[in-house]
Design a protein around this motif. Structure first.
Motif, PDB file in Angstrom:
ATOM      1  N   CYS A 178       0.831  -1.207   0.000  1.00 41.68           N
ATOM      2  CA  CYS A 178       0.000   0.000   0.000  1.00 41.68           C
ATOM      3  C   CYS A 178       0.865   1.256   0.000  1.00 41.68           C
ATOM      4  O   CYS A 178       0.566   2.232  -0.707  1.00 41.68           O
ATOM      5  CB  CYS A 178      -0.925   0.007   1.213  1.00 41.68           C
ATOM      6  N   ARG A 179       1.925   1.230   0.786  1.00 43.30           N
ATOM      7  CA  ARG A 179       2.821   2.389   0.838  1.00 43.30           C
ATOM      8  C   ARG A 179       3.489   2.614  -0.517  1.00 43.30           C
ATOM      9  O   ARG A 179       3.522   3.748  -1.028  1.00 43.30           O
ATOM     10  CB  ARG A 179       3.883   2.170   1.907  1.00 43.30           C
ATOM     11  N   LEU A 180       3.991   1.544  -1.133  1.00 42.65           N
ATOM     12  CA  LEU A 180       4.656   1.662  -2.431  1.00 42.65           C
ATOM     13  C   LEU A 180       3.676   2.117  -3.518  1.00 42.65           C
ATOM     14  O   LEU A 180       3.991   2.992  -4.334  1.00 42.65           O
ATOM     15  CB  LEU A 180       5.273   0.315  -2.824  1.00 42.65           C
ATOM     16  N   LEU A 181       2.500   1.521  -3.518  1.00 47.71           N
ATOM     17  CA  LEU A 181       1.502   1.842  -4.542  1.00 47.71           C
ATOM     18  C   LEU A 181       0.988   3.266  -4.406  1.00 47.71           C
ATOM     19  O   LEU A 181       0.749   3.949  -5.405  1.00 47.71           O
ATOM     20  CB  LEU A 181       0.340   0.855  -4.464  1.00 47.71           C
ATOM     21  N   ASN A 182       0.823   3.732  -3.185  1.00 45.41           N
ATOM     22  CA  ASN A 182       0.302   5.084  -2.985  1.00 45.41           C
ATOM     23  C   ASN A 182       1.271   6.153  -3.476  1.00 45.41           C
ATOM     24  O   ASN A 182       0.843   7.193  -3.984  1.00 45.41           O
ATOM     25  CB  ASN A 182      -0.043   5.308  -1.506  1.00 45.41           C
ATOM     26  N   ILE A 227       8.933   5.480 -13.219  1.00 45.12           N
ATOM     27  CA  ILE A 227       9.486   4.187 -13.615  1.00 45.12           C
ATOM     28  C   ILE A 227      10.494   3.686 -12.584  1.00 45.12           C
ATOM     29  O   ILE A 227      10.538   2.485 -12.270  1.00 45.12           O
ATOM     30  CB  ILE A 227      10.117   4.296 -15.019  1.00 45.12           C
ATOM     31  N   GLU A 228      11.301   4.574 -12.061  1.00 45.04           N
ATOM     32  CA  GLU A 228      12.273   4.181 -11.036  1.00 45.04           C
ATOM     33  C   GLU A 228      11.570   3.603  -9.812  1.00 45.04           C
ATOM     34  O   GLU A 228      11.979   2.574  -9.266  1.00 45.04           O
ATOM     35  CB  GLU A 228      13.114   5.390 -10.633  1.00 45.04           C
ATOM     36  N   LYS A 229      10.484   4.238  -9.377  1.00 44.77           N
ATOM     37  CA  LYS A 229       9.730   3.747  -8.223  1.00 44.77           C
ATOM     38  C   LYS A 229       9.012   2.441  -8.542  1.00 44.77           C
ATOM     39  O   LYS A 229       8.901   1.558  -7.684  1.00 44.77           O
ATOM     40  CB  LYS A 229       8.727   4.802  -7.764  1.00 44.77           C
ATOM     41  N   VAL A 230       8.520   2.327  -9.765  1.00 44.25           N
ATOM     42  CA  VAL A 230       7.815   1.107 -10.167  1.00 44.25           C
ATOM     43  C   VAL A 230       8.773  -0.077 -10.167  1.00 44.25           C
ATOM     44  O   VAL A 230       8.433  -1.166  -9.684  1.00 44.25           O
ATOM     45  CB  VAL A 230       7.162   1.290 -11.546  1.00 44.25           C
ATOM     46  N   ALA A 233       9.344  -1.133  -6.678  1.00 48.51           N
ATOM     47  CA  ALA A 233       8.149  -1.787  -6.129  1.00 48.51           C
ATOM     48  C   ALA A 233       7.969  -3.187  -6.705  1.00 48.51           C
ATOM     49  O   ALA A 233       7.482  -4.090  -6.005  1.00 48.51           O
ATOM     50  CB  ALA A 233       6.914  -0.937  -6.401  1.00 48.51           C
ATOM     51  N   ILE A 234       8.340  -3.387  -7.955  1.00 54.06           N
ATOM     52  CA  ILE A 234       8.263  -4.726  -8.558  1.00 54.06           C
ATOM     53  C   ILE A 234       9.160  -5.697  -7.804  1.00 54.06           C
ATOM     54  O   ILE A 234       8.766  -6.829  -7.480  1.00 54.06           O
ATOM     55  CB  ILE A 234       8.625  -4.666 -10.054  1.00 54.06           C
ATOM     56  N   ASP A 235      10.376  -5.276  -7.509  1.00 54.67           N
ATOM     57  CA  ASP A 235      11.305  -6.125  -6.749  1.00 54.67           C
ATOM     58  C   ASP A 235      10.757  -6.435  -5.358  1.00 54.67           C
ATOM     59  O   ASP A 235      10.808  -7.580  -4.896  1.00 54.67           O
ATOM     60  CB  ASP A 235      12.663  -5.438  -6.622  1.00 54.67           C
ATOM     61  N   ASN A 268       2.362  -7.059  -7.991  1.00 53.51           N
ATOM     62  CA  ASN A 268       3.499  -7.254  -8.881  1.00 53.51           C
ATOM     63  C   ASN A 268       3.060  -7.301 -10.337  1.00 53.51           C
ATOM     64  O   ASN A 268       3.663  -6.667 -11.215  1.00 53.51           O
ATOM     65  CB  ASN A 268       4.228  -8.545  -8.497  1.00 53.51           C
ATOM     66  N   ASP A 269       1.978  -8.027 -10.599  1.00 57.24           N
ATOM     67  CA  ASP A 269       1.456  -8.143 -11.962  1.00 57.24           C
ATOM     68  C   ASP A 269       0.940  -6.800 -12.469  1.00 57.24           C
ATOM     69  O   ASP A 269       1.179  -6.425 -13.622  1.00 57.24           O
ATOM     70  CB  ASP A 269       0.325  -9.178 -11.985  1.00 57.24           C
ATOM     71  N   LEU A 270       0.251  -6.067 -11.612  1.00 52.67           N
ATOM     72  CA  LEU A 270      -0.260  -4.744 -11.982  1.00 52.67           C
ATOM     73  C   LEU A 270       0.885  -3.802 -12.325  1.00 52.67           C
ATOM     74  O   LEU A 270       0.856  -3.101 -13.350  1.00 52.67           O
ATOM     75  CB  LEU A 270      -1.089  -4.168 -10.839  1.00 52.67           C
ATOM     76  N   LEU A 271       1.902  -3.779 -11.482  1.00 54.51           N
ATOM     77  CA  LEU A 271       3.024  -2.865 -11.682  1.00 54.51           C
ATOM     78  C   LEU A 271       3.792  -3.183 -12.953  1.00 54.51           C
ATOM     79  O   LEU A 271       4.173  -2.285 -13.713  1.00 54.51           O
ATOM     80  CB  LEU A 271       3.961  -2.920 -10.472  1.00 54.51           C
ATOM     81  N   MET A 272       4.007  -4.471 -13.210  1.00 58.09           N
ATOM     82  CA  MET A 272       4.783  -4.853 -14.377  1.00 58.09           C
ATOM     83  C   MET A 272       3.954  -4.794 -15.661  1.00 58.09           C
ATOM     84  O   MET A 272       4.394  -4.261 -16.681  1.00 58.09           O
ATOM     85  CB  MET A 272       5.356  -6.261 -14.207  1.00 58.09           C
ATOM     86  N   GLY A 273       2.753  -5.336 -15.605  1.00 56.94           N
ATOM     87  CA  GLY A 273       1.958  -5.468 -16.822  1.00 56.94           C
ATOM     88  C   GLY A 273       1.240  -4.204 -17.254  1.00 56.94           C
ATOM     89  O   GLY A 273       1.034  -3.996 -18.449  1.00 56.94           O
ATOM     90  N   ASP A 274       0.893  -3.353 -16.305  1.00 50.73           N
ATOM     91  CA  ASP A 274       0.132  -2.157 -16.653  1.00 50.73           C
ATOM     92  C   ASP A 274       0.934  -0.866 -16.461  1.00 50.73           C
ATOM     93  O   ASP A 274       1.025  -0.056 -17.383  1.00 50.73           O
ATOM     94  CB  ASP A 274      -1.144  -2.079 -15.793  1.00 50.73           C
TER      95      ASP A 274
END
Length: 206
Positions: A58-62, A157-160, A163-165, A176-182
């Motif tokens: 939640c913290r990363l996504l926000n 992109i740097e934050k994404v 967050a993926i890692d 993970n799928d949302l961040l990478m795929g979308d």
């Protein structure tokens, strides 16, 4: 002639139900400022994912959500204010990218909610969290607009990527799928489209 209803009495059109409670077609306005869940907290979400993982996601996504809201607004600003020989192409491109960022905003916010968190929902809150530099209130030339957009994309992109890692390590495969795929792929594609407009190549060789 019916008697006048005293000021401050029952609302017009109201009726009393069988249990003695008054019903009325008038809006029932609630007091403002009463939070039922504070930002940064978690509620129960039975999705087989530990609360520590959900909290981190939640913290990363926000943070990415806040940046994406700002990037959406930046694209709309440039869509309205762009001028010059490339006006038509960029006017349309910036609007298209804005709508795509708006879709990303919705996906990110809904993911935060599904994890049991509270999504950033106010542009003023997003402005407090973002690391994207605020543009001037007036209009800039096209190269400056594009430079500003590319900087914003790279910040996201740097934050994404980070967050993926992190979501891979925590086992939050949904995020993970949302961040990478979308989110990642859409931002990378938009970066390519925008950057291609500042390549110094003649239309026709002399």
């Amino acid at each position: 002639m019916p008697p006048k209803t005293p000021k401050g009495s029952a609302r017009r059109g109201s009726v009393t139900s069988t249990n003695g409670r008054r019903r009325s077609p008038e809006p029932r306005l609630a007091p403002l400022g009463t939070e039922i869940q504070r930002f940064g907290t978690l509620r129960l979400a039975p999705i087989a994912l530990e609360s520590t993982a959900r909290s981190e996601s939640c913290r990363l996504l926000n943070v990415i959500l806040a940046d994406s809201m700002i990037l959406y607004a930046l694209y709309k600003k440039h869509h309205w204010l762009v001028a010059g020989p490339t006006f038509y192409q960029l006017h349309l491109l910036f609007d298209k990218h804005a709508e795509e960022q708006n879709e990303i905003v919705d996906l990110l916010a809904e993911r935060v909610q599904s994890l049991g968190g509270i999504a950033v929902g106010d542009p003023r809150h997003a402005a407090e969290l973002t690391t994207i530099e605020r543009p001037p209130n007036g209009s800039e030339d096209v190269p400056a607009m594009i430079h500003r957009l590319l900087d914003a994309h790279e910040a996201i992109i740097e934050k994404v990527r980070d967050a993926i890692d992190r979501t891979e390590k925590s086992g939050d495969w949904g995020s993970n799928d949302l961040l990478m795929g979308d989110v990642l792929r859409r931002n990378e594609l938009q970066t390519w489209f925008v950057a291609s407009h500042v390549v110094d190549l003649p239309l026709v060789e002399a």
